[in-house]
Design a protein around this motif. Structure first.
Motif, PDB file in Angstrom:
ATOM      1  N   ARG A 196      -2.818   5.844   8.911  1.00 37.22           N
ATOM      2  CA  ARG A 196      -1.794   6.178   7.921  1.00 37.22           C
ATOM      3  C   ARG A 196      -1.681   7.680   7.754  1.00 37.22           C
ATOM      4  O   ARG A 196      -2.685   8.377   7.630  1.00 37.22           O
ATOM      5  N   LEU A 197      -0.449   8.134   7.703  1.00 36.07           N
ATOM      6  CA  LEU A 197      -0.164   9.554   7.507  1.00 36.07           C
ATOM      7  C   LEU A 197       0.775   9.703   6.322  1.00 36.07           C
ATOM      8  O   LEU A 197       1.442   8.760   5.928  1.00 36.07           O
ATOM      9  N   ARG A 207       3.697   6.908   5.469  1.00 35.89           N
ATOM     10  CA  ARG A 207       4.024   6.296   4.180  1.00 35.89           C
ATOM     11  C   ARG A 207       4.725   7.279   3.270  1.00 35.89           C
ATOM     12  O   ARG A 207       4.299   8.421   3.120  1.00 35.89           O
ATOM     13  N   PHE A 208       5.791   6.807   2.635  1.00 36.55           N
ATOM     14  CA  PHE A 208       6.579   7.638   1.719  1.00 36.55           C
ATOM     15  C   PHE A 208       6.358   7.162   0.298  1.00 36.55           C
ATOM     16  O   PHE A 208       6.353   5.965   0.024  1.00 36.55           O
ATOM     17  N   ARG A 209       6.167   8.134  -0.623  1.00 34.85           N
ATOM     18  CA  ARG A 209       5.972   7.794  -2.031  1.00 34.85           C
ATOM     19  C   ARG A 209       6.915   8.644  -2.873  1.00 34.85           C
ATOM     20  O   ARG A 209       7.085   9.837  -2.607  1.00 34.85           O
ATOM     21  N   ARG A 227       9.469  10.818  -4.462  1.00 35.14           N
ATOM     22  CA  ARG A 227      10.573  11.663  -4.046  1.00 35.14           C
ATOM     23  C   ARG A 227      10.626  11.864  -2.527  1.00 35.14           C
ATOM     24  O   ARG A 227      11.643  12.303  -1.983  1.00 35.14           O
ATOM     25  N   GLU A 228       9.526  11.545  -1.852  1.00 36.58           N
ATOM     26  CA  GLU A 228       9.488  11.683  -0.393  1.00 36.58           C
ATOM     27  C   GLU A 228      10.498  10.759   0.287  1.00 36.58           C
ATOM     28  O   GLU A 228      10.918  11.015   1.412  1.00 36.58           O
ATOM     29  N   MET A 229      10.895   9.681  -0.418  1.00 34.93           N
ATOM     30  CA  MET A 229      11.839   8.722   0.150  1.00 34.93           C
ATOM     31  C   MET A 229      13.175   9.380   0.509  1.00 34.93           C
ATOM     32  O   MET A 229      13.831   8.971   1.453  1.00 34.93           O
ATOM     33  N   SER A 230      13.579  10.395  -0.254  1.00 33.66           N
ATOM     34  CA  SER A 230      14.876  11.037   0.002  1.00 33.66           C
ATOM     35  C   SER A 230      14.822  11.982   1.196  1.00 33.66           C
ATOM     36  O   SER A 230      15.854  12.453   1.658  1.00 33.66           O
ATOM     37  N   HIS A 231      13.639  12.284   1.724  1.00 37.55           N
ATOM     38  CA  HIS A 231      13.508  13.208   2.859  1.00 37.55           C
ATOM     39  C   HIS A 231      12.912  12.524   4.090  1.00 37.55           C
ATOM     40  O   HIS A 231      12.161  13.141   4.845  1.00 37.55           O
ATOM     41  N   MET A 232      13.249  11.267   4.276  1.00 38.65           N
ATOM     42  CA  MET A 232      12.688  10.509   5.400  1.00 38.65           C
ATOM     43  C   MET A 232      13.076  11.104   6.756  1.00 38.65           C
ATOM     44  O   MET A 232      12.253  11.173   7.656  1.00 38.65           O
ATOM     45  N   ASN A 233      14.332  11.513   6.879  1.00 39.58           N
ATOM     46  CA  ASN A 233      14.812  12.015   8.175  1.00 39.58           C
ATOM     47  C   ASN A 233      14.079  13.272   8.619  1.00 39.58           C
ATOM     48  O   ASN A 233      13.810  13.448   9.807  1.00 39.58           O
TER      49      ASN A 233
END
Length: 164
Positions: free
Chosen positions: A84-85, A116-118, A120-126
Motif C-alpha cells: 500500500r502506498l 490509497r486515497f483519503r 481531499r486526496e480524492m480530488s487529485h487522483m489524476n
C-alpha cells in the motif's frame, strides 16, 4: 461405476492387459470380469458405447490417488502480496516499498500495488497516478505489469508479475 452399478445395455470392453475385447452386453462383460477374478469398471461413461475395463478396482483407486497426490506436489501456489502506498509518499519510502516488492517477486509471488486515497486526496487522483508508474518503472527489469492501473473505490491498483 463398478460391477453391478453399470446399467448400460452395451459396453466397449478392455481387458486387464489393455487389449480391446470389443462391444458386448454388460452382463457378458461382468461374466468375463468374474472369471478373471477382477472388477468391471466404467472408465469413459460419456463415450458411445461407454468404455469399461476389467481391472482390480482397489489397485486402480490406489493408483489414481497416488497420481493425484503427485500432481498436487508439483503444483506451485502463487500468492498475491499487497503493498500500500499513499499519493504523497517520499522517494526514500517509495524505494523501501520497491525493495520489499522486489523480494516478493524474486520468491515467485505476484505483487498488488495499491495507492490509497483519503479525504481531499480524492480530488487529485489524476496527478497521483505517476506514483504507480514510477513504482512499475523501477521494477521493469524484474517484473511486468499484469493488470494496468484500475480505480476500485478509493484506491488505484496495479498487479505486477515476475518476467518469464
Amino acid at each position: 461405476m463398478i460391477n453391478e452399478q453399470i446399467r448400460d445395455r452395451e459396453v466397449r470392453v478392455i481387458s486387464d492387459s489393455g487389449e480391446q475385447l470389443g462391444i458386448m452386453s454388460a452382463r457378458d462383460a461382468m461374466k468375463l470380469a468374474r472369471e478373471a477374478g477382477l472388477d468391471l469398471v466404467k472408465i469413459a461413461p460419456t463415450a458411445r458405447p461407454p468404455v469399461c475395463k476389467i481391472i482390480d478396482y482397489g489397485k486402480y483407486r490406489y493408483e489414481m490417488a497416488r497420481k493425484e497426490k503427485e500432481a498436487r506436489k508439483k503444483q506451485k501456489v502463487i500468492e498475491i502480496k499487497e503493498i500500500r502506498l499513499s499519493p504523497n509518499i517520499d522517494t526514500n519510502d517509495l524505494n523501501t516499498k520497491v525493495n520489499s516488492a522486489r523480494k516478493f517477486l524474486e520468491k515467485g509471488d505476484k505483487v498488488k500495488v495499491t495507492l490509497r486515497f483519503r479525504g481531499r486526496e480524492m480530488s487529485h487522483m489524476n496527478e497521483s497516478k505517476h506514483v504507480l508508474d514510477d513504482f512499475a518503472e523501477s521494477l521493469k527489469d524484474l517484473a511486468t505489469v499484469e493488470k494496468p492501473a484500475k480505480l476500485e473505490g478509493r484506491s488505484l491498483s496495479i498487479i505486477l508479475a515476475e518476467k518469464r
